[in-house]
Design a protein around this motif. Structure first.
Motif, PDB file in Angstrom:
ATOM      1  N   ASP A 104      -9.038 149.265  85.569  1.00 15.26           N
ATOM      2  CA  ASP A 104      -9.271 149.361  84.121  1.00 15.26           C
ATOM      3  C   ASP A 104     -10.679 149.873  83.821  1.00 15.26           C
ATOM      4  O   ASP A 104     -10.876 150.681  82.912  1.00 15.26           O
ATOM      5  CB  ASP A 104      -9.070 148.002  83.443  1.00 15.26           C
ATOM      6  N   ILE A 105     -11.647 149.416  84.601  1.00 14.43           N
ATOM      7  CA  ILE A 105     -13.033 149.865  84.401  1.00 14.43           C
ATOM      8  C   ILE A 105     -13.158 151.332  84.795  1.00 14.43           C
ATOM      9  O   ILE A 105     -13.820 152.114  84.094  1.00 14.43           O
ATOM     10  CB  ILE A 105     -14.003 148.979  85.200  1.00 14.43           C
ATOM     11  N   ASP A 106     -12.499 151.742  85.869  1.00 14.38           N
ATOM     12  CA  ASP A 106     -12.528 153.151  86.277  1.00 14.38           C
ATOM     13  C   ASP A 106     -11.903 154.051  85.210  1.00 14.38           C
ATOM     14  O   ASP A 106     -12.406 155.139  84.927  1.00 14.38           O
ATOM     15  CB  ASP A 106     -11.822 153.345  87.618  1.00 14.38           C
ATOM     16  N   LYS A 107     -10.807 153.592  84.594  1.00 13.98           N
ATOM     17  CA  LYS A 107     -10.174 154.358  83.506  1.00 13.98           C
ATOM     18  C   LYS A 107     -11.111 154.468  82.324  1.00 13.98           C
ATOM     19  O   LYS A 107     -11.221 155.523  81.686  1.00 13.98           O
ATOM     20  CB  LYS A 107      -8.866 153.698  83.068  1.00 13.98           C
ATOM     21  N   LEU A 108     -11.804 153.381  82.003  1.00 13.61           N
ATOM     22  CA  LEU A 108     -12.769 153.390  80.897  1.00 13.61           C
ATOM     23  C   LEU A 108     -13.864 154.407  81.153  1.00 13.61           C
ATOM     24  O   LEU A 108     -14.196 155.225  80.283  1.00 13.61           O
ATOM     25  CB  LEU A 108     -13.378 151.996  80.712  1.00 13.61           C
ATOM     26  N   ILE A 109     -14.418 154.398  82.353  1.00 14.21           N
ATOM     27  CA  ILE A 109     -15.493 155.327  82.694  1.00 14.21           C
ATOM     28  C   ILE A 109     -14.995 156.773  82.628  1.00 14.21           C
ATOM     29  O   ILE A 109     -15.697 157.646  82.111  1.00 14.21           O
ATOM     30  CB  ILE A 109     -16.046 155.002  84.094  1.00 14.21           C
ATOM     31  N   ALA A 110     -13.784 157.021  83.087  1.00 10.94           N
ATOM     32  CA  ALA A 110     -13.222 158.374  83.047  1.00 10.94           C
ATOM     33  C   ALA A 110     -13.023 158.850  81.611  1.00 10.94           C
ATOM     34  O   ALA A 110     -13.141 160.042  81.328  1.00 10.94           O
ATOM     35  CB  ALA A 110     -11.885 158.419  83.795  1.00 10.94           C
ATOM     36  N   SER A 111     -12.751 157.928  80.697  1.00 11.76           N
ATOM     37  CA  SER A 111     -12.507 158.313  79.312  1.00 11.76           C
ATOM     38  C   SER A 111     -13.788 158.546  78.517  1.00 11.76           C
ATOM     39  O   SER A 111     -13.762 159.106  77.432  1.00 11.76           O
ATOM     40  CB  SER A 111     -11.653 157.257  78.604  1.00 11.76           C
ATOM     41  N   LEU A 112     -14.926 158.094  79.047  1.00 10.07           N
ATOM     42  CA  LEU A 112     -16.196 158.226  78.321  1.00 10.07           C
ATOM     43  C   LEU A 112     -16.769 159.589  78.433  1.00 10.07           C
ATOM     44  O   LEU A 112     -16.837 160.397  79.054  1.00 10.07           O
ATOM     45  CB  LEU A 112     -17.203 157.195  78.805  1.00 10.07           C
TER      46      LEU A 112
END
Length: 65
Positions: free
Chosen positions: A57-65
């Motif tokens: 979930d954190i990796d997805k968040l970082i990718a979306s930023l």
């Protein structure tokens, strides 16, 4: 019969808040406000005073930023 799930071990890892804040450079108060506002992923409660987040979930968040 064996069922295998194709996920990397890192995706299954749970991260505590200090680890999350190393990856997402915001302060604690901003992180919790972001969760309340829906900008950041919700925590998984491990106990009454213990929260963690899925690394995926954190990796997805970082990718979306």
């Amino acid at each position: 019969m064996t069922i295998t799930i194709n996920q990397s071990p890192a995706a299954d890892r749970l991260l505590r808040l200090p680890e999350v804040l190393k990856k997402v450079p915001v302060g604690r108060a901003s992180w919790w406000k972001g969760i309340k506002d829906g900008r950041y992923p919700a925590a998984i409660k491990l106990g009454p005073r213990t929260s963690a987040w899925r690394a995926s979930d954190i990796d997805k968040l970082i990718a979306s930023l």
